[in-house]
Enzyme design. Structure first.
Site, PDB file in Angstrom:
ATOM      1  CG  ASP A 174      56.740 -13.951  -0.213  1.00 50.28           C
ATOM      2  OD1 ASP A 174      56.465 -13.059   0.610  1.00 50.28           O
ATOM      3  OD2 ASP A 174      56.180 -15.058  -0.236  1.00 50.28           O
ATOM      4  CG  LEU A 215      60.929 -17.885   7.675  1.00 52.92           C
ATOM      5  CD1 LEU A 215      62.168 -18.197   8.499  1.00 52.92           C
ATOM      6  CD2 LEU A 215      60.264 -16.606   8.176  1.00 52.92           C
ATOM      7  CE1 TYR A 225      49.400 -16.300  -0.275  1.00 49.36           C
ATOM      8  CE2 TYR A 225      48.573 -16.322  -2.520  1.00 49.36           C
ATOM      9  CZ  TYR A 225      49.325 -15.729  -1.533  1.00 49.36           C
ATOM     10  OH  TYR A 225      49.993 -14.564  -1.791  1.00 49.36           O
TER      11      TYR A 225
END
Length: 387
Positions: free
Chosen positions: A174, A127, A224
């Site tokens: 983000d 998150l 990633y």
């Protein structure tokens, strides 16, 4: 939270008089995953949970950091003369990276700081605790030293520091979501040119529930950066046969007509996800504008399948959470959210099904993988602020 960080500040550093308290939110992405570094669209929203900091200027060049989330590390000391990455600096590499990035832009701090942090984003949940921390750092530096930067620039500085200081090759989503959050709205962002619009995300008769798999992910060490390289390779192959700047420039039809130019089968799968996910995101926002929550949910589900099969950033635990969510009556959509390899799912659940959803998914997850899942009914909040 304000009182908590000020009390800890006083306890550690002796005097909290003159300390400012700041907040920056975490984020959840509703749809548009791994499109932000591929020139596509994303659809994140800022949350009411995030990171808090009490900060005060010092008379020297020393930096002292303390996090109530990593209290075993104690106070981590550094200096403005030593803005370098180091293993022993741990989490403080993130704020130090932002300070380093400000200096790169000619904005130099003329004194050190004492900092106490406390976050209520679960660590490793996907998150965006790191982006929240980066935006928070930029926000209090701007306030304390009078630097002239916009919130969009705060997002770009955060991304630059994470790419070039921390070695994590993330996109802009983000940091942008944290810096530009708006209550009850998601952000429809075109990452190719940073044009954006706010889209109301007040769901009538439904809730957004984030489910934490409690599988920690560390993106720097995960696949990633590999995914990013594979996408770049696919783009380079496609550019030999079609005039495009990014994978986000392609429609599904254009991709299908030209995909044979991609020499590697794995890279072709990565590119397929980037192209199709971008188009799904555009359609999802359109569906939301038309109050078609059913279609929005179906696109979320398709997003998960693509992230699982074509981009391969899911994992067994996350797949179990999504599969079990899909079985529950009243679940409109469910998918992995964030960088992947663990972390969380995001779900839209009808009000009357919320408790059933938690019970059934929680029990099945425990039975199938032997772990407990955590559930958060999230609210969409504003961007960074001084409290």
């Amino acid at each position: 939270m304000k009182e908590t960080v000020l009390k800890k500040f006083e306890e550690l550093y002796g005097d909290a008089d003159g300390a400012g308290v700041y907040f920056a939110p975490g984020r959840v992405n509703m749809i548009g995953e791994h499109t932000d570094y591929n020139g596509g669209h994303v659809f994140p929203c800022a949350l009411t949970i995030g990171t808090y900091a009490a900060v005060k200027k010092r008379a020297d060049r020393k930096l002292r950091f303390y996090s109530m989330n990593f209290d075993k590390m104690g106070v981590v000391e550094s200096s403005l003369d030593d803005l370098t990455l180091s293993d022993k600096a741990g989490w403080t590499n993130y704020p130090k990276g932002v300070m380093w990035a400000f200096e790169k832009r000619g904005m130099k701090m003329d004194c050190g700081l004492d900092v106490v942090l406390n976050g209520n984003i679960p660590n490793g949940s996907g998150l965006s605790s790191s982006a929240s921390l980066e935006v928070l750092t930029g926000f209090y530096l701007r306030d304390l030293f009078g630097f002239e930067v916009t919130n969009v620039e705060l997002a770009l500085i955060g991304q630059y520091s994470e790419n070039n200081f921390n070695g994590m090759n993330c996109g802009i989503m983000d940091q942008f979501a944290s810096a530009m959050g708006k209550k009850d709205n998601a952000i429809f962002l075109d990452t190719a040119d940073l044009s954006y619009q706010y889209a109301p995300l007040v769901l009538d008769g439904a809730k957004i529930i984030v489910t934490n798999s409690n599988v920690k992910h560390s993106l720097v060490n995960s696949g990633y950066n590999t995914r990013r390289k594979e996408s770049e390779q696919a783009l380079a192959d496609l550019q030999k046969v079609i005039k495009i700047e990014t994978l986000g420039d392609l429609t599904e039809e254009e991709f299908e007509a030209n995909k044979s130019a991609i020499s590697d089968a794995v890279c072709a799968k990565r590119a397929k996800h980037a192209v199709y996910e971008n188009r799904r995101t555009i359609r999802a926002v359109e569906a939301l504008k038309n109050n078609n929550l059913k279609e929005f949910g179906e696109l979320m589900n398709a997003s998960h399948v693509s992230l699982r099969d074509d981009y391969e950033v899911s994992c067994e635990e996350i797949d179990v959470l999504v599969e079990e969510a899909w079985k529950v009556d009243g679940v409109i959509g469910s998918r992995i959210t964030g960088g992947g390899f663990g972390g969380c799912t995001v779900n839209i659940v009808k009000d009357e099904a919320v408790e059933t959803f938690k019970e059934k998914v929680g029990a099945a997850y425990k039975e199938r993988v032997g772990k407990n899942a955590d559930f958060y009914v999230v609210e969409i909040g504003d961007g960074p602020c001084k409290l």
